[in-house]
Design an enzyme around this catalytic site. Sequence first.
Site, PDB file in Angstrom:
ATOM      1  N   HIS A  87      69.766  -6.703  30.180  1.00  0.00           N
ATOM      2  CA  HIS A  87      68.976  -6.818  31.406  1.00  0.00           C
ATOM      3  C   HIS A  87      67.490  -6.812  31.098  1.00  0.00           C
ATOM      4  O   HIS A  87      67.063  -6.541  29.968  1.00  0.00           O
ATOM      5  CB  HIS A  87      69.333  -5.697  32.385  1.00  0.00           C
ATOM      6  N   CYS A 103      71.959   0.340  27.013  1.00  0.00           N
ATOM      7  CA  CYS A 103      71.884  -1.069  27.377  1.00  0.00           C
ATOM      8  C   CYS A 103      70.915  -1.822  26.458  1.00  0.00           C
ATOM      9  O   CYS A 103      70.170  -1.221  25.687  1.00  0.00           O
ATOM     10  CB  CYS A 103      71.440  -1.228  28.830  1.00  0.00           C
TER      11      CYS A 103
END
Length: 206
Positions: A87, A103
């Site tokens: 992301h 992440c």
Amino acid sequence: MIVHADPSLPIVSEQGVYAIEVYPQQHRLIVRANGKIVKRYQVAVGNYATPTPIGEYKILYKGENWGASFGPRWLGLNVPWGYYGIHGTNRPYSIGQHQSHGCIRMWNHDVMELYNLIPLGTKVTIHGHVLGEPDRDPKDLAEGDVGGEVQLIQSRLKSAGYFKGICNGMFRYDTTAALKRYQRDHQMPPTGVVTINVYKELGLLE
């Protein structure tokens, strides 16, 4: 030393034109099309307390504008023990560092490009060894822990006939019970805790 005989988990079959590879130590994400590198990106990855999960996954879903901290786009991975994805970020200074909670962060203009390029189902390989770096012992594991190390322990216990559940990387009561049975049968205290001796007995260290 850590034994590197086992492939990363879980295994995802090759499919589609595109594939993504992530190299956490180099903070690098590359995109291949039909095996050839077509894009290279600098990324941020998990810190050492909350590492990016090593293994082979796929892009399970894509989303837009989940919130400022996730940037304009999100590509979710099918990691069985938690929510991990690729992301954007509102902390561009973190790119090139170990600063996420697991992440893979990208600059926002890069994740927009990746989002438009990569279809659902794309294979994502995150390189490294599931037990960590060769110069540091793997951590002890107990009920409540999650991650690739747990999944590997479950897999070894299942192969040995002790664990009957799903190798999902979540250390719950069924994993504890299987581990205690294994420890009793191998003359170890049945603590339900994965120590370095358990890693060795399961053939994950030598």
